[in-house]
Every structure is written in structure tokens, then in C-alpha cells.
Design a protein around this motif. Structure first.
Motif, short mmCIF file in Angstrom:
data_model
loop_
_atom_site.label_atom_id
_atom_site.label_comp_id
_atom_site.label_asym_id
_atom_site.label_seq_id
_atom_site.Cartn_x
_atom_site.Cartn_y
_atom_site.Cartn_z
N PRO A 92 0.81 -1.23 0.00
CA PRO A 92 0.00 0.00 0.00
C PRO A 92 0.85 1.28 0.00
O PRO A 92 0.55 2.21 -0.73
CB PRO A 92 -0.82 -0.12 1.28
N LYS A 93 1.90 1.30 0.81
CA LYS A 93 2.75 2.49 0.86
C LYS A 93 3.45 2.71 -0.49
O LYS A 93 3.50 3.83 -0.99
CB LYS A 93 3.78 2.34 1.97
N GLU A 98 -1.71 4.14 1.13
CA GLU A 98 -1.60 3.63 2.49
C GLU A 98 -2.80 3.99 3.36
O GLU A 98 -3.17 3.25 4.26
CB GLU A 98 -0.32 4.18 3.12
N ALA A 99 -3.38 5.16 3.10
CA ALA A 99 -4.43 5.64 3.99
C ALA A 99 -5.82 5.12 3.60
O ALA A 99 -6.80 5.42 4.28
CB ALA A 99 -4.44 7.17 3.99
N GLU A 100 -5.91 4.34 2.53
CA GLU A 100 -7.23 3.88 2.06
C GLU A 100 -7.78 2.76 2.95
O GLU A 100 -7.04 2.10 3.66
CB GLU A 100 -7.12 3.33 0.64
N THR A 101 -9.09 2.55 2.88
CA THR A 101 -9.68 1.37 3.52
C THR A 101 -10.52 0.65 2.46
O THR A 101 -10.88 1.23 1.45
CB THR A 101 -10.61 1.76 4.68
N ASP A 270 9.13 5.07 -1.36
CA ASP A 270 8.78 5.82 -0.15
C ASP A 270 7.67 6.83 -0.42
O ASP A 270 6.83 7.08 0.43
CB ASP A 270 10.01 6.56 0.39
N TYR A 271 7.71 7.43 -1.62
CA TYR A 271 6.70 8.45 -1.94
C TYR A 271 5.48 7.86 -2.63
O TYR A 271 4.56 8.58 -2.99
CB TYR A 271 7.32 9.56 -2.78
#
Lengths: 310, 317
Positions: A92-93, A98-101, A270-271
Motif C-alpha cells: 500500500p505504501k 496507504e491511507a485507504e480502507t 517511499d513516496y
């Protein structure tokens, strides 16, 4: 002795005295009733590829995302990435989501879509806090992997790329046994050049042989580093035993290519950006494109259909 | 039980694979041993054991003894010449008391080094328990436990067994290893949360692979970015032990047994590591492949760093 799922598990003569006798004897017997459901769910997925390595940190997830982005470069192809690393999910990152659900509907779980034709599923999407540890033993991990395969609404996919954790344990056995009926194209094995890594990768290839998984080929990652100041090429992870090329020969599997170490790949990860889009002219990108085309060929597709030559 | 005469137990953990847990374990063990402590290393990475290769004892096998296994010796306690400062000025300044060093790993139990250990959780759990109860370590100052990546069967079993059978205070805590980039940090944060949940004290964070010094021009490139480990340590309020650069000479030391030699102007952690001509001659080919790993490690640029970490850890302990 015998396989844990056989009727005789834990009851054979050789099992007497084994500390695991009770565990084998009391485990559920017979074929798993969920396997036909998984097979039905994945019938609309044309190609299924595993990304494996015995060793951690060699670039399995990085390579998985690259493979995903490369396949998805063809606007007609639908691509899914499944992250089976339950304790250390990185996908995800790397994909910038990453912040999704995930969303649950009557027909199943919807994957998180990174772009129109690239979807992702990972345990990370289900954690209440980003840094939560998933402290699970094997059976619980297996249960989630099964749900990922059985309940995720992928729709029609051309490619499903499955990223795995390091090692040869629960996750690997489960993914393989769950996907066997649905048909698996094979596995791409990722390694770094040094013997400490090859040692574990040999075990992974041995595992593939034992489990009947076809090895599509081996990729050597972090192969050589060009100093940005003096352009001297160093072998940071020195191939003292001939690297992946020699291992491929030794074990009679295809060598898919070597990708140099480029600090910008790590930064892109990372980005959460696609390295392919950000640095299309870098040597690492060119090498990766070559590897993706070779993977396509090994699956019996035409290289140009998978990824056009740059 | 076998841990009865072990003074302190330290775990080496990381959520991420391939960040250098085994490499850090190896170097901590060597540094502690070079400070005169008796050290044991237990490798509970069952499906990917690297410790035998790091110590160059891959072909060794475990010996059976009544009621358990004897760990494989790397070296026994003895006196060696101190060439840590010798590498600097070519003069061997004295002698050094070396503590004994022993290892245990599943690698020693395999028939062939390429054999895969394809085990599900329960079997791994049984093995971890057996490793903790049936190895005759004898009396040790420090037992370092190297772990696989993740927060699953091996880790749960390890912590559970230690909670049950170790003396209070015997487990001094965990050293957390990470690499600087965000991808690795996010997995390692999970490991710190694992320690918090299970009540394992965190001794400190080591940031590994922070920068690579070009052997040709001595320029330092941050291959996997830099500084992430220290920021994370601050964020979680745990001690930061330090950053370790990539040293290809350490890799050759492990893989080929070569004594490290450095070009002019190599500065690691503020210390000039240039090998001068006299010392370079001393480490000429004849010397290269003989000698103990610990002796050769004294010439490695990473030794002063790990010497410092070991000193910090022993103080804390």
C-alpha cells in the motif's frame, strides 16, 4: 507420517514420539471445501503470478509493484496486486494508497484502485492505526489469505500478481494450495547477488519444486551500484558465488535479468510513485522493462503484448 | 534448564526482512566477545537461517549430548593480539582477552544447505521451544537471539517461552534494526508496537545500511536515504544507538574471510579507517585467510561502531 491433511496424519508409526503428533492428528481432514469457491471466484483472472524469495528485503514488493505498473501500462489490461505479507505489508505504501480502507459490499470486498486498471488488496487497509502490529499465528494468517482469494471482487483481470513474505511457511503453503485448482502461471523469484541471500533463495526454489510450482525465472536485484560522483561501479552486495545467473544455471531455471541498485527506486517507493513514470530513461528502468518482457514470454505471451519496447 | 546460567538475554528484532538483523547480531556478538564476554548466538530464523554463514561455520553440525544439543563453537575464550589500533598505525599495541562464542541454528541440523524447511506455525513453535530449553549453553554473559522478519509464530513463541521460563530481569530487551527508508520504517514501527504489547523492553534502534562509501573515491551516497531510524526512535521515545554504513569489506570478510583493507581517505563515523602501507602488508594474502573471524573483524571499519554499541548495551544491562 504423511501430509498433514491426509487421514493418517499424526497416526502413523513414525509419528509416535513427535512433539507435533497431537497437532497433526487433530487438524481437520479432507479437501478444503473453500477451494472450489476460490476457483470460481478466480475463474475470471487470466494469469496468476507469485513473487517469491526466501530472503527478506531483496525487493519482492518493489518488483511486484513494478510488475503491476508495467502490466497496467497497457490501458487494455486489468491488473490486480495481492499482498500476502500479513505482518509486514509494504504494497500500500509503495502504491501511494496507504491511507485507504476497503469497502465491503454484498458481492465481496472491493480492492483499492490505484488507477483505473490497477487494484490492490492488503491487510494494511484493514488496520485501525497505520503502525499497528499484526501479531498472528499461522492459522489466522491463512484464514485472511483465504478470504483475500475467496471474497475479493477483482472482476475480470488479465494479471493477478501475488506478493509474499520472506520464508517458506504458512503463507506460501496456503497461497499455493488455495490456488492450485484455479491454476497458477508460476513464480518469479527475486534475489540480491550475495551468497547470504542466495542461500535462502535456493531453499525457496527447492520449496517450489516440492510444491509443484513452476519457476518462471529468477531476477537479480540491487546488482551493482554506480557512484554518482565518480561513476565507478561497485558491487555493494558482491556476487562471490556467481550471483543469480550462476544459480539459474545450476538449478536449470530461466535467468530473467539483473536490475542495478538505484537510490531513486527506493525513493519512489517511499513516496508511493511509479518509478517507471518518474525515471523512464534510467538504466534500472530499462533493465526492469526487459525483465517484465521476459516474464511475459515465460508465461507464453508475446513480449510486445505485455509491455511495448521503450 | 539450559538458560539457567545465562546472565542476560538480548533479542535482535525487525519487522522488515533483509535490513541486517543477522549482520547486526553477528557484529554485536563479535564486539561483545572482543570485550571479553562469553557470548552465545541463537538463530530462530527457521526457514532462512543466516547465522552459520555469517560466522563461517556452515559445514559444522550440532553434537548431541545427554538431554540436549551442544552449540557450535566459533571460538573458545583465549588471548589474542589487539590489532584494532594496529590497523591505524601498524603497531600492535597489546593483547586482548577474547570471550568464548557459540552458535545454535537450524542450519546446523539440515542435511544439505539448499534444503527448504517448509513448516507451518505449530512445528516452528515446537522448534523454538526446543531451542530455548534443550541447548547446553553452559555459563554465558550474553545470549543474543536473532529472529526472522515479522511478528508471527516464531516471535510469539519466543516471547511466550521467555516470559514463562526466564528469570525476572534475565531478558534485558530487544535491539531493533531498521534501514533508513520509509518503507522499512513502517514495518519496523509495527515491531516496536509488538514489543510494547508483549512487554519487551527496547534497548535501542540501530539504523543499518545508512550510506555507502564508494571504494574508489570515498564519496558517501545514501543508497537507502538517511536519518529515518533516528527520527523513528525519537517518535517512539526509544534510545537510538547509531547509524551503520554499508561496508563491502565486511561482506568480503564474511563471504571470503578477507581482512578488511581501506583506501586513502575512508572516514567512517568520524574515524579515519585508511589502511596504511605497513598494516596493508601485514594483511597481505598469507595472513588474509588465516586467523579467527573476531581477530580479522578488529580491522573492519564497522568494529568501532559496534564496539560502542556493545559498550552502551552492557552499561544498560
Amino acid at each position: 507420517m504423511g501430509r498433514p491433511e491426509s487421514q493418517q496424519a499424526g497416526k502413523g508409526d513414525a509419528c509416535a514420539g513427535c512433539p507435533n503428533q497431537q497437532i497433526c492428528a487433530s487438524a481437520p481432514k479432507g479437501p478444503d471445501p473453500d477451494i472450489p469457491l476460490i476457483t470460481a471466484r478466480l475463474a475470471s483472472v487470466k494469469h496468476k503470478i507469485l513473487v517469491l524469495s526466501g530472503k527478506g528485503g531483496v525487493g519482492k514488493s518493489t518488483f511486484t509493484t513494478m510488475l503491476g505498473h508495467a502490466f497496467a501500462a497497457n490501458p487494455d489490461a486489468q491488473v490486480g496486486i495481492m499482498d500476502t505479507d500479513i505482518c509486514g505489508p509494504s504494497i500500500p505504501k509503495m502504491m501511494g494508497v496507504e491511507a485507504e480502507t476497503i469497502h465491503v459490499s454484498s458481492s465481496g470486498w472491493s480492492p483499492v484502485w490505484v488507477s483505473e486498471n490497477l487494484g490492490v488488496m492488503s491487510v494494511q487497509f484493514m488496520l485501525p492505526n497505520r503502525d499497528d502490529a499484526v501479531i498472528w499465528r499461522g492459522p489466522k494468517k491463512n484464514g485472511l489469505i483465504k478470504q483475500f482469494l475467496k471474497d475479493v471482487e477483482w472482476g475480470d483481470l488479465d494479471y493477478l500478481v501475488v506478493d509474499t513474505p520472506p520464508g517458506t511457511s504458512d503463507e506460501h503453503l496456503s497461497v499455493n494450495s488455495f490456488l492450485k485448482e484455479a491454476g497458477l502461471d508460476g513464480a518469479v523469484v527475486v534475489t540480491t547477488p550475495q551468497e547470504v541471500s542466495l542461500l535462502d533463495v535456493r531453499k525457496e526454489i527447492d520449496f517450489c519444486r516440492k510444491a509443484g510450482i513452476r519457476v518462471l525465472g529468477i531476477v537479480e536485484n540491487m546488482s551493482g551500484f554506480v557512484c554518482p560522483k565518480c561513476t565507478h561501479e561497485s558491487q555493494i552486495f558482491k556476487a562471490t558465488t556467481g550471483g543469480a545467473r550462476r544459480l539459474a544455471q545450476e538449478m536449470n531455471i530461466p535467468f530473467l535479468g539483473a536490475v542495478p541498485l538505484d537510490p531513486r527506486i527506493g525513493m519512489s517507493c517511499d513516496y508511493g510513485e511509479s518509478f517507471f513514470d518518474s525515471f523512464p530513461d534510467s538504466p534500472a528502468c530499462k533493465a526492469l522493462r526487459g525483465v517484465v518482457r521476459r516474464v511475459g514470454e515465460e508465461m507464453g505471451l508475446s513480449a510486445d503484448e505485455v509491455l511495448e519496447e521503450a | 534448564m539450559s538458560l539457567a546460567n545465562v546472565k542476560e538475554i538480548m533479542l535482535v528484532l525487525s519487522g522488515k526482512g533483509g535490513v541486517g538483523k543477522s549482520s547486526v547480531t553477528t557484529q554485536l556478538a563479535l564486539a561483545l566477545s572482543l570485550q571479553g564476554h562469553s557470548v552465545g548466538v541463537l538463530d530462530i530464523d527457521l526457514t532462512g537461517p543466516s547465522i552459520p554463514r555469517f560466522f563461517g561455520i556452515e559445514s559444522s553440525k550440532v553434537r548431541q549430548a545427554p538431554g540436549g544439543w551442544l552449540p557450535v563453537p566459533v571460538h573458545e575464550a583465549r588471548t589474542i593480539s589487539d590489532n584494532a589500533s594496529g590497523a591505524q598505525n601498524g603497531v600492535f599495541t597489546g593483547e586482548r582477552q577474547l570471550g568464548s562464542l557459540h552458535c545454535m541454528s537450524l542450519g546446523f541440523l539440515l542435511g544439505d544447505r539448499g534444503d527448504a524447511v517448509v513448516w507451518r506455525g505449530p512445528k516452528k513453535t515446537a522448534m523454538v521451544r526446543q531451542f530455548l530449553s534443550d541447548v547446553h549453553w553452559g555459563s554465558l554473559d550474553y545470549l543474543l537471539i536473532d529472529t526472522p522478519p515479522g511478528t508471527s509464530d516464531e516471535h510469539i513463541s519466543l516471547v511466550e517461552t521467555l516470559l514463562k521460563s526466564a528469570r525476572p530481569g534475565q531478558v534485558s530487551g530487544a535491539v531493533i534494526v531498521t534501514t533508513p527508508q520509509a518503507i522499512s520504517i513502517s514495518d519496523v514501527k509495527k515491531e516496536i508496537n509488538f514489543c510494547r504489547k508483549t512487554g519487551v523492553n527496547i534497548l535501542g534502534v540501530v539504523e543499518n545500511m545508512a550510506g555507502f562509501v564508494c571504494p574508489s573515491c570515498a564519496e558517501c551516497t545514501n543508497v537507502f536515504s538517511k536519518g529515518g531510524g533516528e527520527i523513528m526512535a525519537k517518535e517512539f521515545n526509544v534510545p537510538f544507538l547509531g547509524s551503520v554504513p554499508i561496508d563491502p569489506m565486511f561482506v568480503s570478510l564474511v563471504e571470503e574471510g578477507r581482512t578488511p583493507v581501506y583506501p586513502q581517505g575512508t572516514v567512517v563515523a568520524g574515524k579515519d579507517m585508511t589502511t596504511d602501507e605497513v598494516a596493508a602488508e601485514n594483511t597481505a594474502d598469507a595472513v588474509r585467510d588465516s586467523g579467527l573471524l573476531a581477530e580479522k573483524y578488529q580491522s573492519c571499519s564497522l568494529f568501532p561502531l559496534f564496539d560502542g554499541f556493545a559498550a552502551k548495551l552492557t552499561l544498560k544491562v
